[in-house]
Design a protein around this motif. Structure first.
Motif, short mmCIF file in Angstrom:
data_model
loop_
_atom_site.label_atom_id
_atom_site.label_comp_id
_atom_site.label_asym_id
_atom_site.label_seq_id
_atom_site.Cartn_x
_atom_site.Cartn_y
_atom_site.Cartn_z
N PRO A 1 -14.28 53.50 7.52
CA PRO A 1 -14.65 53.74 6.14
C PRO A 1 -15.68 54.85 6.03
O PRO A 1 -16.63 54.92 6.82
CB PRO A 1 -15.22 52.39 5.68
CG PRO A 1 -14.60 51.38 6.60
CD PRO A 1 -14.45 52.08 7.91
N ARG B 1 -1.65 47.10 3.51
CA ARG B 1 -2.75 46.36 2.89
C ARG B 1 -3.82 45.97 3.89
O ARG B 1 -5.00 45.84 3.53
CB ARG B 1 -2.18 45.11 2.20
CG ARG B 1 -1.28 45.46 1.04
CD ARG B 1 -0.70 44.21 0.39
NE ARG B 1 0.13 44.56 -0.76
CZ ARG B 1 0.75 43.67 -1.52
NH1 ARG B 1 0.62 42.38 -1.25
NH2 ARG B 1 1.48 44.06 -2.54
N PRO C 1 -8.60 46.15 1.56
CA PRO C 1 -7.32 45.48 1.63
C PRO C 1 -7.40 44.19 2.43
O PRO C 1 -6.81 43.18 2.06
CB PRO C 1 -6.42 46.51 2.32
CG PRO C 1 -7.03 47.83 1.97
CD PRO C 1 -8.50 47.56 1.95
N VAL D 1 -10.20 50.39 5.62
CA VAL D 1 -9.34 49.24 5.58
C VAL D 1 -10.05 47.98 5.13
O VAL D 1 -9.44 46.93 5.05
CB VAL D 1 -8.75 48.99 6.99
CG1 VAL D 1 -7.95 50.17 7.44
CG2 VAL D 1 -9.83 48.67 7.98
N SER E 1 -4.84 50.97 5.70
CA SER E 1 -4.99 51.81 4.52
C SER E 1 -3.75 52.68 4.50
O SER E 1 -3.08 52.85 5.52
CB SER E 1 -6.25 52.67 4.59
OG SER E 1 -6.12 53.67 5.58
N VAL F 1 -9.47 52.88 -1.07
CA VAL F 1 -8.28 52.96 -0.26
C VAL F 1 -8.27 54.17 0.62
O VAL F 1 -7.87 54.12 1.78
CB VAL F 1 -7.04 52.95 -1.16
CG1 VAL F 1 -5.80 53.35 -0.39
CG2 VAL F 1 -6.85 51.59 -1.77
N ASP G 1 0.09 49.73 -1.52
CA ASP G 1 -1.34 49.43 -1.52
C ASP G 1 -1.85 48.99 -2.89
O ASP G 1 -2.99 48.54 -3.01
CB ASP G 1 -2.13 50.66 -1.05
CG ASP G 1 -3.60 50.36 -0.85
OD1 ASP G 1 -3.92 49.57 0.05
OD2 ASP G 1 -4.43 50.91 -1.60
N ASP H 1 -7.25 46.27 -3.78
CA ASP H 1 -8.70 46.31 -3.95
C ASP H 1 -9.15 45.44 -5.13
O ASP H 1 -10.26 45.57 -5.60
CB ASP H 1 -9.18 47.75 -4.17
CG ASP H 1 -8.46 48.43 -5.34
OD1 ASP H 1 -7.50 47.82 -5.87
OD2 ASP H 1 -8.86 49.54 -5.71
#
Length: 325
Positions: A300, A247, A314, A311, A250, A307, A170, A174
């Protein structure tokens, strides 16, 4: 986040789990034909490094831009997982070692929550808990409860390495300096090969095994074909789809979905190798599927959650530069 991006990420995570899970049914016949397990791992990683070496040259700027990330991915996410897992196998039952390794997603949630101090969604935490219970049933942990302490510690080390696979995958998602997944995997395999060469000592391998056939159930399959499957599908393709799925989703969600690898491996061994699948293993597989379903409902936790929360970032990073995938 667009729904299409999430479903694409879930699809990639599932494909990655299936590809990783298929490694056992191809590798086990080679091991039973005479290859040492560590030599099998070396062939897997070295073969992938050879296939990806042209891409390492193409993305050679990563050595300058992301040297620590490449070193960490190769040492931990490639060599570390393999070496610690096989070392634990030498001291504790296979099923228990597999369960310990797949505690990685649960450890990952702890890393995100307590080290990175980012929020962890309830659905991801609940999904991980359900998946771990399911894994305990799949590997039938109660069959090997008299455990060697060192073997358990080695298995937990493999779990830690697996957790960091998702963390490394990951990195950069961001921001604008997103490392190309193929270049990252290529250098990871090259570094992993160097480490595994010192551990596995491939010069002691019985190379004659690769010139013959190996039994997959009732079929005799050329050993090179099985090795090609392990290298191309269960390693190169599996790592690529796995990194991209992290990516697009998450680490916390992709980690729980990755638990399906153990279920896939068990089912394929049942179908192709004739290994018995007990009732509790079927129940455990259903629980792992349920845990993955719960985890993928993650949303979220709020703007700027990063992260650990969802998601959106990413996917946004990938959408800004389609060449990244």
């Amino acid at each position: 986040m667009q729904a299409s991006g999430k479903y694409a990420g879930l699809s990639l995570a599932l494909v990655s789990a299936i590809a990783f899970g298929g490694s056992g049914v191809a590798a086990k016949p080679l091991i039973e034909a005479g290859l040492d397990p560590l030599h099998m791992v070396w062939l897997r990683v070295a073969g992938a490094a050879l296939v990806l070496s042209p891409l390492a040259w193409r993305h050679r700027d990563l050595v300058r831009r992301k040297p620590l990330l490449l070193a960490g991915f190769g040492l931990v996410a490639v060599a570390g997982v393999q070496a610690f897992y096989f070392a634990s196998l030498s001291r504790i039952p296979v099923g228990v070692a597999l369960l310990l390794e797949y505690l990685g997603p649960a450890l990952l949630l702890g890393w995100i929550r307590f080290v990175q101090r980012k929020p962890v969604t309830r659905s991801a935490a609940a999904g991980a808990a359900v998946a771990v219970v399911g894994l305990a049933c799949v590997v039938q942990i109660w069959a090997g409860l008299s455990l060697d302490l060192l073997g358990v510690l080695l298995g937990l080390a493999a779990a830690c390495c697996q957790a960091f696979y998702f963390v490394f995958a990951d990195q950069g998602s961001d921001g604008d300096d997103l490392p190309h997944p193929m270049g990252m995997i290529a250098y990871g395999m090259i570094i992993g090969t160097l480490v595994m060469t010192a551990v596995a000592r491939p010069w002691q391998m019985d190379w004659r095994v690769l010139g013959g056939d190996a039994a997959v159930g009732d079929l005799m399959v050329p050993a090179p074909a099985l090795l090609a499957w392990v290298v191309l599908i269960a390693t190169v393709f599996a790592y690529l789809t796995g990194v991209i799925s992290v990516r697009r989703l998450s680490p916390q969600v992709a980690g729980v979905v990755a638990c399906l690898e153990a279920v896939v491996a068990t089912v394929l061994a049942w179908v192709l190798l004739g290994e018995h699948l007990a009732t509790w293993q079927i129940v455990g597989g259903a629980l792992v599927l349920g845990g993955a379903f719960i985890a993928q409902t993650s949303r979220p936790a709020g703007a700027g959650a990063g992260v650990g929360a969802g998601v959106a970032e990413p996917v946004a990073a990938l959408d800004r530069d389609p060449s990244k995938v």
